[in-house]
Design a protein around this motif. Structure first.
Motif, PDB file in Angstrom:
ATOM      1  N   SER A 123      23.294 -68.240  33.737  1.00  0.00           N
ATOM      2  CA  SER A 123      21.919 -68.570  33.385  1.00  0.00           C
ATOM      3  C   SER A 123      21.082 -67.301  33.416  1.00  0.00           C
ATOM      4  O   SER A 123      21.475 -66.299  34.030  1.00  0.00           O
ATOM      5  CB  SER A 123      21.348 -69.597  34.368  1.00  0.00           C
ATOM      6  N   ALA A 124      19.915 -67.334  32.763  1.00  0.00           N
ATOM      7  CA  ALA A 124      19.045 -66.155  32.753  1.00  0.00           C
ATOM      8  C   ALA A 124      18.620 -65.787  34.170  1.00  0.00           C
ATOM      9  O   ALA A 124      18.553 -64.597  34.525  1.00  0.00           O
ATOM     10  CB  ALA A 124      17.819 -66.436  31.879  1.00  0.00           C
ATOM     11  N   ALA A 125      18.374 -66.801  35.026  1.00  0.00           N
ATOM     12  CA  ALA A 125      17.944 -66.526  36.399  1.00  0.00           C
ATOM     13  C   ALA A 125      19.035 -65.810  37.191  1.00  0.00           C
ATOM     14  O   ALA A 125      18.746 -64.976  38.070  1.00  0.00           O
ATOM     15  CB  ALA A 125      17.558 -67.834  37.085  1.00  0.00           C
ATOM     16  N   GLU A 126      20.293 -66.125  36.893  1.00  0.00           N
ATOM     17  CA  GLU A 126      21.411 -65.494  37.617  1.00  0.00           C
ATOM     18  C   GLU A 126      21.578 -64.025  37.263  1.00  0.00           C
ATOM     19  O   GLU A 126      22.199 -63.274  38.014  1.00  0.00           O
ATOM     20  CB  GLU A 126      22.714 -66.242  37.314  1.00  0.00           C
ATOM     21  N   LEU A 127      21.056 -63.608  36.082  1.00  0.00           N
ATOM     22  CA  LEU A 127      21.174 -62.193  35.705  1.00  0.00           C
ATOM     23  C   LEU A 127      20.113 -61.324  36.361  1.00  0.00           C
ATOM     24  O   LEU A 127      20.334 -60.117  36.551  1.00  0.00           O
ATOM     25  CB  LEU A 127      21.044 -62.048  34.183  1.00  0.00           C
ATOM     26  N   ILE A 128      18.965 -61.895  36.685  1.00  0.00           N
ATOM     27  CA  ILE A 128      17.854 -61.116  37.228  1.00  0.00           C
ATOM     28  C   ILE A 128      18.285 -60.477  38.550  1.00  0.00           C
ATOM     29  O   ILE A 128      18.841 -61.116  39.434  1.00  0.00           O
ATOM     30  CB  ILE A 128      16.607 -62.008  37.458  1.00  0.00           C
ATOM     31  N   GLY A 129      18.015 -59.171  38.651  1.00  0.00           N
ATOM     32  CA  GLY A 129      18.333 -58.429  39.862  1.00  0.00           C
ATOM     33  C   GLY A 129      19.721 -57.815  39.853  1.00  0.00           C
ATOM     34  O   GLY A 129      20.081 -57.078  40.782  1.00  0.00           O
ATOM     35  N   HIS A 130      20.521 -58.100  38.839  1.00  0.00           N
ATOM     36  CA  HIS A 130      21.868 -57.517  38.750  1.00  0.00           C
ATOM     37  C   HIS A 130      21.891 -56.428  37.678  1.00  0.00           C
ATOM     38  O   HIS A 130      21.103 -56.437  36.740  1.00  0.00           O
ATOM     39  CB  HIS A 130      22.897 -58.597  38.406  1.00  0.00           C
ATOM     40  N   LEU A 170      15.434 -57.298  34.603  1.00  0.00           N
ATOM     41  CA  LEU A 170      14.167 -57.926  34.931  1.00  0.00           C
ATOM     42  C   LEU A 170      13.939 -59.171  34.076  1.00  0.00           C
ATOM     43  O   LEU A 170      13.185 -60.062  34.459  1.00  0.00           O
ATOM     44  CB  LEU A 170      13.006 -56.940  34.718  1.00  0.00           C
ATOM     45  N   HIS A 171      14.603 -59.189  32.900  1.00  0.00           N
ATOM     46  CA  HIS A 171      14.458 -60.333  31.992  1.00  0.00           C
ATOM     47  C   HIS A 171      15.709 -60.402  31.112  1.00  0.00           C
ATOM     48  O   HIS A 171      16.284 -59.376  30.726  1.00  0.00           O
ATOM     49  CB  HIS A 171      13.211 -60.182  31.111  1.00  0.00           C
ATOM     50  N   ALA A 172      16.112 -61.600  30.775  1.00  0.00           N
ATOM     51  CA  ALA A 172      17.220 -61.828  29.837  1.00  0.00           C
ATOM     52  C   ALA A 172      16.924 -63.123  29.085  1.00  0.00           C
ATOM     53  O   ALA A 172      16.543 -64.125  29.708  1.00  0.00           O
ATOM     54  CB  ALA A 172      18.549 -61.931  30.565  1.00  0.00           C
ATOM     55  N   ASN A 173      17.074 -63.071  27.764  1.00  0.00           N
ATOM     56  CA  ASN A 173      16.841 -64.305  27.003  1.00  0.00           C
ATOM     57  C   ASN A 173      18.091 -65.178  27.040  1.00  0.00           C
ATOM     58  O   ASN A 173      19.133 -64.799  27.590  1.00  0.00           O
ATOM     59  CB  ASN A 173      16.381 -63.998  25.575  1.00  0.00           C
ATOM     60  N   ALA A 174      17.985 -66.347  26.456  1.00  0.00           N
ATOM     61  CA  ALA A 174      19.073 -67.322  26.539  1.00  0.00           C
ATOM     62  C   ALA A 174      20.358 -66.806  25.901  1.00  0.00           C
ATOM     63  O   ALA A 174      21.465 -67.072  26.383  1.00  0.00           O
ATOM     64  CB  ALA A 174      18.642 -68.630  25.883  1.00  0.00           C
ATOM     65  N   ALA A 175      20.231 -66.043  24.788  1.00  0.00           N
ATOM     66  CA  ALA A 175      21.415 -65.540  24.092  1.00  0.00           C
ATOM     67  C   ALA A 175      22.182 -64.545  24.957  1.00  0.00           C
ATOM     68  O   ALA A 175      23.417 -64.575  25.033  1.00  0.00           O
ATOM     69  CB  ALA A 175      21.017 -64.900  22.766  1.00  0.00           C
TER      70      ALA A 175
END
Length: 338
Positions: free
Chosen positions: A63-70, A50-55
């Motif tokens: 990118s953080a947006a690419e991780l959302i939903g996976h 649902l959320h991932a920081n830059a690190a």
């Protein structure tokens, strides 16, 4: 007035829990960014981000947006994803904050992380927050610090040894490692004063290298260098820390035996004489030997002043030489001397 009393009208409304949590979240996000921590929030039901920081996004190379939903199974190798999912389930079942360590290879590099997982409610759904701290970098820094401290300690020890060496340069004979004559004389004076005050014994020994064989004499100074080295080892090995020994010249040595009477000194020097006689030195494949003559005097049995002890020791050494060398002679005991 009580400083903790209820706010009065006009003082402003108290912040809501949601507002306080938002401020706290901003502070934690800033701290994580400063420390390089990876932070991810997953849906507890299916493990999707649902959320991932830059690190964390940089770790996955996205990118953080690419991780959302996976979820991890779509981003990582199956074995690693299964391990992380199992740790997530354990944290969800535990309820409270749970810390664990993960070690794995990722993109050709060894990874070691400490992960703090905490299950909580957010906007009506159960979520799992994970904070990843890089242990490998921390341990590398600790190892570097340890290595730096060890290097500093080695340098300090080297400095101490160097200072000790410089301090002893004026006190040690370079050929034998024994005391210089001046230092030996100082110790002799202190021993005489101590013995006179406390009515205790000490012994003085003069020894002289007997005439060398023709074969040894053919090597000249080289033969004496080997003999001096050997005498230095033998004297250091046969004396205690409170004793003293020195090289007087190329042929003569002196030993001060603290707190030792005439009989004990004779026994110890007889053992040293035998060791000298059995030493085998080699130069250019030639075996050389040497013997010594010794004279032993003591305070107060053979003399009552420093000058008398030295004279008695010289007389005893002369007696040993007259016997043909390779012997130990005792100074005469002076009965009734005061």
């Amino acid at each position: 007035m009580n400083a903790l009393s209820e706010p009065t009208a006009g003082s402003g409304a108290m912040p809501t829990d949601a507002a306080l949590l938002a401020v706290l979240g901003q502070g934690l996000a800033a701290l994580a960014a400063q420390r390089g921590w990876m932070v991810g929030i997953k849906d507890a039901a299916d493990g999707r981000y649902l959320h991932a920081n830059a690190a964390l996004a940089a770790f996955f190379g996205r990118s953080a947006a690419e991780l959302i939903g996976h979820h991890d199974a779509e981003l990582l190798e199956a074995a690693l994803a299964t391990s992380l999912r199992s740790a997530d389930q354990t944290a969800l079942a535990h309820g409270a904050a749970l810390s664990s360590e993960h070690k794995f290879d990722w993109r050709g590099e060894r990874q070691e992380w400490s992960v703090l997982r905490l299950a909580c409610q957010f906007e009506g759904r159960r979520v799992l927050c994970s904070i990843w701290q890089d242990l490998l970098a921390q341990r590398q820094r600790e190892a570097q610090l340890k290595a730096a401290l060890e290097q500093l300690e080695q340098q300090q020890q080297a400095n101490v040894a160097l200072r000790r060496e410089f301090g002893e340069q004026g006190l040690r004979d370079s050929a034998t490692g024994l005391s210089t004559r001046a230092h030996f004389d100082d110790q002799m004076r202190r021993e005489v004063d101590l013995s006179m005050r406390e009515h205790r014994e000490f012994a003085l020994v003069f020894m002289e290298i007997d005439p060398l064989s023709d074969k040894a004499q053919a090597f000249g100074d080289r033969a004496f260098e080997r003999i001096h080295e050997s005498m230095g080892r033998l004297l250091r090995g046969n004396t205690r820390a409170m004793d003293a020994s020195c090289r007087i010249d190329d042929r003569r040595f002196a030993v001060l035996l603290s707190g030792v009477g005439l009989a004990t000194a004779h026994s110890r020097m007889e053992g040293l004489r035998r060791q000298c006689a059995t030493q085998i030195l080699a130069i250019e494949g030639q075996e050389l030997g040497f013997t010594v003559s010794m004279g032993v005097a003591s305070y107060p049995h053979t003399a009552h002043t420093q000058e008398e002890v030295i004279a008695a020791c010289e007389a005893a050494l002369s007696a040993a030489r007259r016997r043909g060398g390779n012997s130990v002679a005792l100074a005469s005991i002076r009965f009734g001397a005061g």
